[in-house]
Structures are given as structure tokens and as C-alpha cells.
Design a protein around this motif. Structure first.
Motif, PDB file in Angstrom:
ATOM      1  N   CYS A 112      38.008  18.624  52.558  1.00  0.00           N
ATOM      2  CA  CYS A 112      36.880  19.558  52.489  1.00  0.00           C
ATOM      3  C   CYS A 112      35.632  19.003  53.171  1.00  0.00           C
ATOM      4  CB  CYS A 112      36.574  19.908  51.033  1.00  0.00           C
ATOM      5  SG  CYS A 112      37.866  20.887  50.223  1.00  0.00           S
ATOM      6  N   LYS A 113      35.518  17.673  53.216  1.00  0.00           N
ATOM      7  CA  LYS A 113      34.351  17.057  53.851  1.00  0.00           C
ATOM      8  C   LYS A 113      34.555  16.813  55.343  1.00  0.00           C
ATOM      9  CE  LYS A 113      32.870  14.659  49.640  1.00  0.00           C
ATOM     10  NZ  LYS A 113      32.641  13.324  48.994  1.00  0.00           N
ATOM     11  N   GLU A 115      35.701  17.567  59.395  1.00  0.00           N
ATOM     12  CA  GLU A 115      35.363  18.600  60.376  1.00  0.00           C
ATOM     13  C   GLU A 115      36.586  18.972  61.205  1.00  0.00           C
ATOM     14  OE1 GLU A 115      32.039  17.261  62.642  1.00  0.00           O
ATOM     15  OE2 GLU A 115      30.656  17.270  60.934  1.00  0.00           O
ATOM     16  N   THR A 138      33.078  24.792  62.998  1.00  0.00           N
ATOM     17  CA  THR A 138      33.663  24.047  61.881  1.00  0.00           C
ATOM     18  C   THR A 138      33.479  24.829  60.587  1.00  0.00           C
ATOM     19  OG1 THR A 138      33.213  21.927  62.954  1.00  0.00           O
ATOM     20  CG2 THR A 138      33.618  21.898  60.585  1.00  0.00           C
ATOM     21  N   LYS A 140      33.315  25.548  56.642  1.00  0.00           N
ATOM     22  CA  LYS A 140      32.882  24.839  55.448  1.00  0.00           C
ATOM     23  C   LYS A 140      33.887  25.119  54.338  1.00  0.00           C
ATOM     24  CE  LYS A 140      29.016  24.147  52.272  1.00  0.00           C
ATOM     25  NZ  LYS A 140      27.655  24.594  51.868  1.00  0.00           N
ATOM     26  N   GLU A 142      35.429  24.180  50.367  1.00  0.00           N
ATOM     27  CA  GLU A 142      35.028  23.680  49.046  1.00  0.00           C
ATOM     28  C   GLU A 142      36.224  23.758  48.101  1.00  0.00           C
ATOM     29  OE1 GLU A 142      31.849  24.630  45.438  1.00  0.00           O
ATOM     30  OE2 GLU A 142      31.582  25.532  47.412  1.00  0.00           O
TER      31      GLU A 142
END
Length: 218
Positions: A112-113, A115, A138, A140, A142
Motif C-alpha cells: 500500500c505504501k 508506488e 500512481t 493510492k 489503503e
């Protein structure tokens, strides 16, 4: 004065038309992007999370506690060679689920973090011919909540007085893909066999997990 009024009316209509066209273009491009995310990005994220689940289970099984697969279940026989008791060791099973969930949670959070999950800007045009050209946006991501990990035991008759005992680890994750004014929720589920044992002998219709009875269907 009439000319001034007509001019204001024209300006108003030009403004309204401009706003309508702008909103229409935004909705059109946004709709194309959402379609692309629904069709392709969902499959990409699902594949990556399933890979994480598989790798996490494999990594967890390298733990010292799980090297001896006999630690998962105890099988006792009576004097006639029939199975008298099948008992699952919940301490070992819970430890495995804990480790698998922790490793999966770590790697999904890293995903999730990262790219790495991207969509091309050209996808907003809605054409598959040019969807892979141009720069990339990119996404996002979560992770919603914690990774859920359960286990289940199955019994399958594979011959006369032969029963295949399997234990599965079931993993669940909820991933949100966030776009402008839109959130796509992706539910990922995967199952892996972590234990198999071919039991020879008549199996009772009941087995125990540290005293907790469970039905057995063949």
C-alpha cells in the motif's frame, strides 16, 4: 441598454455551456478511469495480494515449531488398527495463524505504501489501443483493518479405510483504491493447504481439537 442586456445573456449562456462541457468531460474521463481500475487494476492488486498470502504462509511454515508436521494433529489408534482419536494442537495452529497474519499484514502494508501500482494517464480516453502509452498515475492504496486468518480441517475419503486429512489456512484482506471522488474496495481471499496426512484405518465420525468436538463428514 438592450445591447448590454443581450451581451450579459450571451456571457451567461457561454458560461453555462462552458461549465456543462467541463463537468461532462470530467465525468467522461473519470468514468473511463474507473472502468480501467475495475477491469485491470483490481485483477493486478488481487494477484499481488494473493502472492503475498502464499509467500507469507510459506515463510511462516519455516518456523521451528512447524517443521514437524506431526505437531499439528495427534492421531491415536485402537487395538484393531482403527482411528480412536484425532486431536488438533490449537497452540501450534494458533501460532501458525498468528505468524501468517503478521507477515501478511507487514507485506500488504508495504504494498500500500509502494508506488508500483500505476495506471496510464491515457486510460482516461477509454481506448485500449493507447491505454499503455504516456505517463502513469500512481494509485493510492489503503489496507482496511487487519488481515484476517482462519483455519479449517477437511476429511476426504480416498479409498477403503483411507481418509485424507487436510488443514487449510484462509486469509482475507480488504484493499481500497482511491481515485478522485471515488473509492474502489477490493476484497481478496486465498486458501492454502498447510498440512496433509493420509490416514489408514476406520476413522470415527467425530474428532477433537483439544477437547472441542467437531463433526466429521466423509
Amino acid at each position: 441598454m438592450r445591447k448590454c442586456r443581450r451581451r450579459r445573456i450571451k456571457i451567461f449562456f457561454v458560461f453555462v455551456i462552458t461549465v456543462v462541457l467541463t463537468v461532462s468531460c470530467f465525468l467522461y474521463f473519470r468514468g473511463n478511469l474507473i472502468d480501467y481500475v475495475d477491469k485491470y487494476t483490481s485483477a493486478l492488486i488481487t494477484t499481488r495480494v494473493v502472492d503475498i498470502f502464499n509467500n507469507s504462509t510459506t515463510e511462516a511454515l519455516t518456523g521451528e515449531m512447524f517443521q514437524d508436521k506431526g505437531n499439528f494433529y495427534e492421531i491415536r489408534y485402537d487395538g484393531d488398527g482403527n482411528v480412536a482419536l484425532i486431536s488438533g494442537d490449537m497452540v501450534v495452529i494458533n501460532a501458525l495463524m498468528r505468524d501468517v497474519a503478521a507477515i501478511s499484514q507487514r507485506d500488504v502494508n508495504l504494498l500500500c505504501k509502494s508506488e508500483d501500482v500505476q495506471v496510464p494517464y491515457s486510460s482516461v480516453l477509454g481506448s485500449m489501443l493507447i491505454a499503455n502509452y504516456g505517463g502513469k498515475y500512481t494509485l493510492k492504496l489503503e489496507n482496511i483493518g487487519n488481515i484476517q486468518c482462519n483455519f479449517r480441517t477437511t476429511f476426504e475419503s480416498v479409498g477403503i479405510n483411507q481418509t485424507l486429512l487436510c488443514m487449510y489456512i484462509d486469509l482475507f484482506a480488504d484493499i481500497s483504491v482511491m481515485l478522485p471522488l471515488y473509492v474502489k474496495n477490493i476484497k481478496v481471499q486465498n486458501s492454502m493447504v498447510v498440512y496433509q496426512n493420509l490416514i489408514v484405518g476406520k476413522v470415527p465420525e467425530f474428532y477433537f481439537e483439544n477437547g472441542l468436538g467437531s463433526s466429521l463428514k466423509l
